[in-house]
Design an enzyme around this catalytic site. Structure first.
Site, PDB file in Angstrom:
ATOM      1  N   GLU A  18      22.483  24.611 -29.957  1.00 50.94           N
ATOM      2  CA  GLU A  18      22.463  25.887 -30.562  1.00 50.94           C
ATOM      3  C   GLU A  18      23.469  26.765 -29.913  1.00 50.94           C
ATOM      4  O   GLU A  18      24.059  26.557 -28.947  1.00 50.94           O
ATOM      5  CB  GLU A  18      20.994  26.640 -30.739  1.00 50.94           C
ATOM      6  CG  GLU A  18      20.400  26.396 -31.970  1.00 50.94           C
ATOM      7  CD  GLU A  18      20.840  27.441 -33.156  1.00 50.94           C
ATOM      8  OE1 GLU A  18      21.951  27.940 -32.654  1.00 50.94           O
ATOM      9  OE2 GLU A  18      20.160  27.456 -33.865  1.00 50.94           O
ATOM     10  N   ARG A  98       8.926  32.708 -28.780  1.00 52.07           N
ATOM     11  CA  ARG A  98      10.031  32.345 -27.988  1.00 52.07           C
ATOM     12  C   ARG A  98      11.303  33.028 -28.439  1.00 52.07           C
ATOM     13  O   ARG A  98      11.300  33.460 -29.415  1.00 52.07           O
ATOM     14  CB  ARG A  98      10.282  30.607 -27.905  1.00 52.07           C
ATOM     15  CG  ARG A  98      10.713  30.041 -29.157  1.00 52.07           C
ATOM     16  CD  ARG A  98      11.255  28.571 -29.037  1.00 52.07           C
ATOM     17  NE  ARG A  98      11.655  27.879 -29.959  1.00 52.07           N
ATOM     18  CZ  ARG A  98      12.948  27.871 -30.658  1.00 52.07           C
ATOM     19  NH1 ARG A  98      13.805  28.608 -30.432  1.00 52.07           N
ATOM     20  NH2 ARG A  98      13.073  27.239 -31.987  1.00 52.07           N
ATOM     21  N   ASN A 100      15.184  32.958 -29.836  1.00 52.41           N
ATOM     22  CA  ASN A 100      16.087  32.217 -30.803  1.00 52.41           C
ATOM     23  C   ASN A 100      17.365  32.582 -30.570  1.00 52.41           C
ATOM     24  O   ASN A 100      17.805  33.363 -29.528  1.00 52.41           O
ATOM     25  CB  ASN A 100      15.486  32.184 -32.215  1.00 52.41           C
ATOM     26  CG  ASN A 100      15.866  30.772 -32.728  1.00 52.41           C
ATOM     27  OD1 ASN A 100      15.726  29.763 -32.308  1.00 52.41           O
ATOM     28  ND2 ASN A 100      16.120  31.050 -34.052  1.00 52.41           N
ATOM     29  N   GLU A 119       6.269  29.045 -36.172  1.00 52.29           N
ATOM     30  CA  GLU A 119       7.039  29.480 -37.158  1.00 52.29           C
ATOM     31  C   GLU A 119       6.387  30.418 -38.236  1.00 52.29           C
ATOM     32  O   GLU A 119       6.886  30.577 -39.390  1.00 52.29           O
ATOM     33  CB  GLU A 119       8.047  28.582 -37.927  1.00 52.29           C
ATOM     34  CG  GLU A 119       8.816  27.701 -37.106  1.00 52.29           C
ATOM     35  CD  GLU A 119       9.593  26.758 -37.795  1.00 52.29           C
ATOM     36  OE1 GLU A 119       9.698  26.943 -39.255  1.00 52.29           O
ATOM     37  OE2 GLU A 119      10.433  25.848 -37.039  1.00 52.29           O
ATOM     38  N   ASN A 146      17.650  34.454 -36.804  1.00 49.07           N
ATOM     39  CA  ASN A 146      18.735  33.361 -36.982  1.00 49.07           C
ATOM     40  C   ASN A 146      20.091  34.207 -36.639  1.00 49.07           C
ATOM     41  O   ASN A 146      20.235  34.989 -36.115  1.00 49.07           O
ATOM     42  CB  ASN A 146      18.793  32.043 -37.622  1.00 49.07           C
ATOM     43  CG  ASN A 146      18.087  30.918 -37.076  1.00 49.07           C
ATOM     44  OD1 ASN A 146      18.808  30.576 -35.927  1.00 49.07           O
ATOM     45  ND2 ASN A 146      17.342  30.153 -37.621  1.00 49.07           N
ATOM     46  N   ASP A 201      21.014  28.704 -40.972  1.00 48.85           N
ATOM     47  CA  ASP A 201      20.731  28.873 -39.481  1.00 48.85           C
ATOM     48  C   ASP A 201      21.777  29.793 -39.040  1.00 48.85           C
ATOM     49  O   ASP A 201      21.664  31.078 -39.151  1.00 48.85           O
ATOM     50  CB  ASP A 201      20.647  27.468 -38.988  1.00 48.85           C
ATOM     51  CG  ASP A 201      19.976  27.337 -37.781  1.00 48.85           C
ATOM     52  OD1 ASP A 201      19.936  28.202 -36.865  1.00 48.85           O
ATOM     53  OD2 ASP A 201      19.277  26.141 -37.428  1.00 48.85           O
TER      54      ASP A 201
END
Length: 290
Positions: A18, A98, A100, A119, A146, A201
């Site tokens: 990522e 968490r 992102n 999620e 995101n 994303d």
């Protein structure tokens, strides 16, 4: 549409690659493996690579104005100093949640996203952090926070909450001299990803003001114009590209991170860092002012 050819910049098996970010001062690419708790750097001129393992899942790593890194971690945001020492800037652990994706705004603030591991809708946030550790929650009803990015003139902010299948745009007010407070409003959709094409994303904004977005389970990166029209598609050899960023000395190479997690039979390039040379013209990204 233009035909593009990709290359494998770094052959890897990242579980959840990522957050590619071009560090202008160091002339290197920073990228992460969220579930592997790893921060990678890659110098395309020399091929030199480094690896730092974090004690928690890491959602993003961005360069700091004075050197080092700012990390969006499971339990909050931390700083890596130029000598490698770590310290917390803001710590706020939430069970089941968490970090992102994250991005640095034109004013040098960090816009850090979170999500629940399951999620669950409304379990994530988008927050703005300044260099002194001041935190403001901007969005508090997010599922999977995101991609975030800004238009070349700094007047618009683009944002993705992946399950919505939308790229949204906000009006943005912020100061480039680090004295102002970023404000967003007038949220509306820029573009919507159709069923069967995957989920939006990570994103990046190019010098023309167009938005490039990686499509999780869509095997592609798309470019949308400022008016929301789809005008370019890069087909990829993996089903789960996660994010993209322009890099290289002239900011014309598009780097794309990818994931292996959840794939029954991962293809060879899944989890690797890909690059599409000469894909467009990117913008130099600001460093975190802290």
């Amino acid at each position: 549409m233009t035909a593009y050819e990709y290359e494998v910049a770094v052959l890897a098996e990242a579980a959840l690659g990522e957050g590619p970010t071009w560090d202008v001062d160091a002339a290197r690419l920073i990228w992460i493996d969220i579930l592997g708790s790893r921060v990678h750097t890659y110098d395309p001129a020399t091929g030199h690579r480094t690896l730092r393992t974090t004690e928690q899942h890491v959602g993003a790593a961005k360069p700091r104005a004075g050197g080092g890194l700012v990390l969006n971690l499971r339990d909050g945001v931390g700083l890596v100093d130029p000598d490698g020492a770590f310290r917390w800037l803001h710590r706020e652990p939430v069970p089941g949640r968490r970090a992102n994706d994250a991005a640095v705004a034109p004013d040098g603030s960090l816009w850090a996203g979170t999500m629940r591991y399951d999620e669950a809708p409304g379990g994530g946030t988008l927050s703005r952090l300044t260099g002194d550790g001041t935190v403001e929650t901007v969005l508090d009803d997010v599922a999977v926070s995101n991609g975030t990015g800004w238009s070349p003139d700094g007047r618009l902010m683009y944002y993705i909450d992946s399950p919505t299948r939308r790229i949204d745009v906000f009006d943005y007010e912020g100061s480039k001299d680090h004295d102002g407070e970023g404000r967003v409003g007038n949220r509306r959709p820029l573009a919507e990803i159709e069923d069967g094409a995957g989920f939006p994303d990570g994103l990046t904004v190019d010098a023309d003001g167009c938005v490039w977005v990686a499509l999780w389970d869509g095997g592609a990166v798309r470019r949308y114009t400022p008016a929301g029209a789809l005008d370019r598609v890069i087909e990829l050899p993996v089903p789960r590209p996660t994010a993209c960023a322009f890099g290289g000395t002239d900011l014309t190479d598009l780097y794309i991170t990818t994931a292996r997690t959840g794939l029954i039979a991962p293809l060879p390039a899944a989890g690797s860092l890909l690059v599409v040379p000469g894909a467009g013209k990117g913008l130099a990204q600001p460093a975190f002012a802290g």
